[in-house]
Design a protein around this motif. Structure first.
Motif, PDB file in Angstrom:
ATOM      1  N   HIS A 139      31.132 -18.391  12.110  1.00 58.13           N
ATOM      2  CA  HIS A 139      31.714 -17.332  12.941  1.00 58.13           C
ATOM      3  C   HIS A 139      31.660 -16.055  12.100  1.00 58.13           C
ATOM      4  N   VAL A 140      31.078 -15.020  12.634  1.00 57.30           N
ATOM      5  CA  VAL A 140      30.871 -13.789  11.859  1.00 57.30           C
ATOM      6  C   VAL A 140      32.202 -13.263  11.330  1.00 57.30           C
ATOM      7  N   GLY A 141      33.231 -13.346  12.157  1.00 52.05           N
ATOM      8  CA  GLY A 141      34.559 -12.927  11.707  1.00 52.05           C
ATOM      9  C   GLY A 141      35.202 -11.952  12.666  1.00 52.05           C
ATOM     10  N   SER A 142      36.222 -11.273  12.187  1.00 47.21           N
ATOM     11  CA  SER A 142      36.987 -10.375  13.039  1.00 47.21           C
ATOM     12  C   SER A 142      37.129  -9.007  12.378  1.00 47.21           C
ATOM     13  N   HIS A 143      36.954  -7.956  13.204  1.00 46.97           N
ATOM     14  CA  HIS A 143      37.147  -6.596  12.665  1.00 46.97           C
ATOM     15  C   HIS A 143      38.620  -6.193  12.778  1.00 46.97           C
ATOM     16  N   LYS A 144      39.421  -7.060  13.357  1.00 44.53           N
ATOM     17  CA  LYS A 144      40.881  -6.867  13.475  1.00 44.53           C
ATOM     18  C   LYS A 144      41.253  -5.517  14.097  1.00 44.53           C
ATOM     19  N   GLY A 145      40.459  -5.118  15.066  1.00 44.70           N
ATOM     20  CA  GLY A 145      40.819  -3.919  15.820  1.00 44.70           C
ATOM     21  C   GLY A 145      40.080  -2.653  15.425  1.00 44.70           C
ATOM     22  N   SER A 146      39.381  -2.662  14.291  1.00 41.79           N
ATOM     23  CA  SER A 146      38.717  -1.425  13.861  1.00 41.79           C
ATOM     24  C   SER A 146      37.424  -1.166  14.642  1.00 41.79           C
ATOM     25  N   GLY A 147      36.922  -2.205  15.331  1.00 40.46           N
ATOM     26  CA  GLY A 147      35.733  -2.010  16.172  1.00 40.46           C
ATOM     27  C   GLY A 147      34.466  -2.532  15.521  1.00 40.46           C
ATOM     28  N   PHE A 148      33.600  -3.101  16.358  1.00 40.25           N
ATOM     29  CA  PHE A 148      32.344  -3.697  15.881  1.00 40.25           C
ATOM     30  C   PHE A 148      31.466  -2.658  15.178  1.00 40.25           C
ATOM     31  N   GLU A 149      31.371  -1.463  15.773  1.00 39.09           N
ATOM     32  CA  GLU A 149      30.448  -0.446  15.243  1.00 39.09           C
ATOM     33  C   GLU A 149      30.819  -0.002  13.820  1.00 39.09           C
ATOM     34  N   THR A 150      32.105  -0.087  13.483  1.00 35.72           N
ATOM     35  CA  THR A 150      32.499   0.332  12.130  1.00 35.72           C
ATOM     36  C   THR A 150      32.115  -0.721  11.089  1.00 35.72           C
ATOM     37  N   LYS A 151      31.784  -1.940  11.558  1.00 35.18           N
ATOM     38  CA  LYS A 151      31.550  -3.053  10.624  1.00 35.18           C
ATOM     39  C   LYS A 151      30.111  -3.548  10.589  1.00 35.18           C
ATOM     40  N   ILE A 152      29.288  -3.085  11.540  1.00 39.93           N
ATOM     41  CA  ILE A 152      27.961  -3.700  11.660  1.00 39.93           C
ATOM     42  C   ILE A 152      27.125  -3.527  10.388  1.00 39.93           C
ATOM     43  N   THR A 153      27.204  -2.395   9.725  1.00 38.25           N
ATOM     44  CA  THR A 153      26.392  -2.180   8.525  1.00 38.25           C
ATOM     45  C   THR A 153      26.805  -3.160   7.425  1.00 38.25           C
ATOM     46  N   GLN A 154      28.126  -3.308   7.248  1.00 39.54           N
ATOM     47  CA  GLN A 154      28.634  -4.264   6.248  1.00 39.54           C
ATOM     48  C   GLN A 154      28.183  -5.694   6.578  1.00 39.54           C
ATOM     49  N   ILE A 155      28.253  -6.056   7.850  1.00 41.31           N
ATOM     50  CA  ILE A 155      27.871  -7.416   8.268  1.00 41.31           C
ATOM     51  C   ILE A 155      26.392  -7.655   7.992  1.00 41.31           C
ATOM     52  N   VAL A 156      25.555  -6.712   8.413  1.00 39.47           N
ATOM     53  CA  VAL A 156      24.102  -6.899   8.281  1.00 39.47           C
ATOM     54  C   VAL A 156      23.680  -6.889   6.800  1.00 39.47           C
ATOM     55  N   THR A 157      24.281  -6.000   6.017  1.00 33.16           N
ATOM     56  CA  THR A 157      23.957  -5.956   4.587  1.00 33.16           C
ATOM     57  C   THR A 157      24.291  -7.296   3.935  1.00 33.16           C
ATOM     58  N   THR A 158      25.449  -7.847   4.304  1.00 33.23           N
ATOM     59  CA  THR A 158      25.874  -9.131   3.724  1.00 33.23           C
ATOM     60  C   THR A 158      24.948 -10.260   4.178  1.00 33.23           C
ATOM     61  N   ILE A 159      24.600 -10.275   5.445  1.00 35.44           N
ATOM     62  CA  ILE A 159      23.698 -11.320   5.960  1.00 35.44           C
ATOM     63  C   ILE A 159      22.339 -11.232   5.258  1.00 35.44           C
ATOM     64  N   ASN A 160      21.821 -10.021   5.109  1.00 33.12           N
ATOM     65  CA  ASN A 160      20.518  -9.882   4.446  1.00 33.12           C
ATOM     66  C   ASN A 160      20.569 -10.370   3.001  1.00 33.12           C
ATOM     67  N   TYR A 161      21.683 -10.126   2.344  1.00 35.94           N
ATOM     68  CA  TYR A 161      21.869 -10.609   0.964  1.00 35.94           C
ATOM     69  C   TYR A 161      21.853 -12.146   0.939  1.00 35.94           C
ATOM     70  N   ILE A 162      22.561 -12.758   1.904  1.00 36.40           N
ATOM     71  CA  ILE A 162      22.609 -14.233   1.967  1.00 36.40           C
ATOM     72  C   ILE A 162      21.201 -14.790   2.231  1.00 36.40           C
ATOM     73  N   LEU A 163      20.491 -14.153   3.156  1.00 32.14           N
ATOM     74  CA  LEU A 163      19.156 -14.656   3.515  1.00 32.14           C
ATOM     75  C   LEU A 163      18.181 -14.568   2.345  1.00 32.14           C
ATOM     76  N   ASP A 164      18.372 -13.553   1.502  1.00 34.92           N
ATOM     77  CA  ASP A 164      17.485 -13.409   0.331  1.00 34.92           C
ATOM     78  C   ASP A 164      17.543 -14.644  -0.569  1.00 34.92           C
ATOM     79  N   SER A 165      18.721 -15.277  -0.623  1.00 37.49           N
ATOM     80  CA  SER A 165      18.794 -16.473  -1.481  1.00 37.49           C
ATOM     81  C   SER A 165      18.896 -17.757  -0.670  1.00 37.49           C
TER      82      SER A 165
END
Ligand SMILES: [Zn+2]
Length: 275
Positions: free
Chosen positions: A106-132
């Motif tokens: 489960h990607v997680g929860s932005h706890k009210g701050s909104g998806f758009e404020t978190k998408i860059t952090q989420i994608v950067t983290t996913i790309n880091y995971i995929l690299d390894s």
């Protein structure tokens, strides 16, 4: 057709294969560590060897890991995101080592701050995971029921994440019927909507569950098949649609059973729906 269940790995990962087989499953899902922690403990070489032998002996198909529900890539706490990230990397490396399909999370929860404020952090983290992540494994985003700012209740959010992932063969989606129902997506339209919004090639698995809660309730509560608000008729039609539109996509039960998870009779029920 691959039909399986979320089973316990108590006593060692190797034990999960026999458990799944006794239920009548030909695929399975397990945690790969304690679901109550973001800490990871590497299984011993002996356990992995026994696991591999059991997989051959019981002719078991795809094995998916499910990450602990504590994982949150949208957290505002950087150390928490890093702990989630590191756990997912460990899961993916183990998946590579045992010939597993990858990790559903489960990607997680932005706890009210909104998806758009978190998408860059989420994608950067996913790309880091995929690299390894080893080739042949997939990191698999699960759709959410939509309670309390959970990400992925809308297929558009899943597509926006996948659009920005670099290594596309290593990303996938698991569609959970209870979460789709609770998020307000009619199950007779789910596969077509997914094909249109995201692309059927990204569908890695289906979590097949009835619901304790009403359509569009935004509450994540699974129920045994045929005993919940979705009901037998809609579930049967959904499975018929799966047989028509997707080839070899594993269907995995995450129902409560008597409180200890899926029983053989739950798998039998699903097999009767498929016929
Ligand atoms: Zn699920």
């Amino acid at each position: 057709m691959y039909i399986g269940a979320h089973v316990s790995m108590a006593g060692g990962l190797d034990k999960s294969i026999e458990r799944a087989s006794k239920l009548g499953s030909n695929c399975l899902m397990t945690f790969a560590s304690s679901p109550r922690s973001l800490k990871y403990q590497i299984p011993s070489v002996k356990v992995i060897e026994k696991y591999k032998q059991a997989k051959i002996k019981y002719e078991m198909g795809p094995h998916f890991f499910h990450a602990p529900y504590l994982v949150n890539l949208a957290s505002g706490d950087k150390s928490y995101v890093n702990a989630s990230r590191d756990l997912l990397i460990s899961y993916q490396q183990l998946a590579g080592e045992i010939g597993g399909s990858g990790t559903i999370f489960h990607v997680g929860s932005h706890k009210g701050s909104g998806f758009e404020t978190k998408i860059t952090q989420i994608v950067t983290t996913i790309n880091y995971i995929l690299d390894s992540s080893p080739r042949g494994t997939r990191l698999i985003l699960e759709n959410a029921a939509g309670q309390a700012g959970t990400i992925g209740a809308s297929l558009v959010e899943l597509r926006e994440i996948i659009d920005r992932v670099g290594d596309k063969p290593k990303i996938g989606v698991c569609l959970d019927t209870q979460h789709a129902w609770a998020s307000g997506i009619p199950l007779d339209k789910l596969l077509d909507m997914f094909t249109h919004e995201v692309g059927i090639k990204y569908l890695a698995a289906i979590h097949f569950n009835d619901s304790k809660t009403e359509f569009d309730s935004h509450v994540d509560r699974h129920e045994n098949l045929g005993q919940g608000k979705i009901g037998k008729d809609i579930l049967r039609k959904f499975i018929a649609n799966c047989k028509l539109k997707i080839e070899n996509c594993p269907i995995i039960l995450e129902v409560p059973g008597d409180g200890d998870g899926p029983r053989k009779k739950d798998i039998d029920y699903l097999k009767r729906l498929v016929v």
